[in-house]
Scaffold this motif. Structure first.
Motif, short mmCIF file in Angstrom:
data_model
loop_
_atom_site.label_atom_id
_atom_site.label_comp_id
_atom_site.label_asym_id
_atom_site.label_seq_id
_atom_site.Cartn_x
_atom_site.Cartn_y
_atom_site.Cartn_z
N SER A 65 -4.39 4.80 -6.34
CA SER A 65 -2.76 5.71 -5.48
C SER A 65 -2.44 4.38 -5.39
CB SER A 65 -4.17 6.76 -4.39
OG SER A 65 -5.00 5.51 -3.80
N ASN A 66 -1.20 4.32 -5.28
CA ASN A 66 -0.55 3.29 -5.69
C ASN A 66 0.71 3.86 -4.93
OD1 ASN A 66 1.12 3.60 -7.49
ND2 ASN A 66 -1.34 2.34 -8.85
N PRO A 67 2.40 3.52 -4.73
CA PRO A 67 3.29 3.78 -4.37
C PRO A 67 3.74 4.82 -5.37
CG PRO A 67 3.18 1.65 -3.70
CD PRO A 67 2.05 2.05 -4.37
N LEU A 68 4.00 4.42 -7.01
CA LEU A 68 4.05 5.39 -7.90
C LEU A 68 3.06 6.53 -8.09
CD1 LEU A 68 4.40 3.03 -10.68
CD2 LEU A 68 5.98 3.56 -9.39
N THR A 69 2.07 6.62 -7.99
CA THR A 69 1.18 7.64 -8.19
C THR A 69 0.94 8.36 -6.66
OG1 THR A 69 -1.15 5.91 -7.58
CG2 THR A 69 -0.40 6.60 -10.02
N TYR A 70 0.71 8.19 -5.52
CA TYR A 70 1.01 8.72 -4.41
C TYR A 70 1.17 10.41 -4.40
CZ TYR A 70 0.08 4.26 -1.29
OH TYR A 70 -0.58 3.35 -1.34
#
Length: 143
Positions: A65-70
């Protein structure tokens, strides 16, 4: 591409048995599936300690989970929770999320998100842990 190769090499060179490394990665992936922003890495390392997994790989696993996948990850987790518990109030708009935050949306929303996160986390961490362990085993075979 060079960064990706460095990251793969870093993963490959971690200490511990194949099992310890796979358990650490799996613990991190499991905790990374939860929307506990700022706590995922700590939870992943703590879980890795419980299962005797590699701590660095646990921290890296939370990057699922990271800003691209949140948004896609938590939307999917919420939808899975709705499928199991029944429809909720619906996925909130970005304006509502910015104004209220996830945890202020009530138990109807949170319960569905947490149930979905638990199932997605359990399945993804199991799958990735086993695949990583098998990959490590195959790479260590002679010839």
């Amino acid at each position: 591409m060079i960064r990706f190769r460095r990251w793969i090499r870093w993963l490959w060179e971690q200490e511990g048995s194949h099992g310890q490394r796979a358990r650490g990665l799996a613990a991190g992936v499991f905790c990374g599936c939860y929307p506990f922003f700022g706590l995922q890495t700590l939870l992943g390392v703590a879980l890795a300690s419980l299962v005797r997994g590699n701590h660095l790989l646990a921290a890296a696993g939370t990057w699922i989970s990271n800003p691209l996948t949140y948004v896609p990850l938590y939307w999917f987790n919420y939808q899975l929770g709705c499928w199991l518990l029944g429809p909720g109030h619906g996925w909130p708009s970005m304006a509502v999320l910015k104004q209220q935050g996830i945890w202020e949306l009530g138990w109807s929303f949170s319960s569905r998100l947490l149930l979905g996160s638990t199932i997605v986390g359990a399945l993804s961490s199991s799958l990735l842990g086993v695949l990583y362990w098998r990959w490590l085993k195959l790479q260590s075979l002679p010839g």
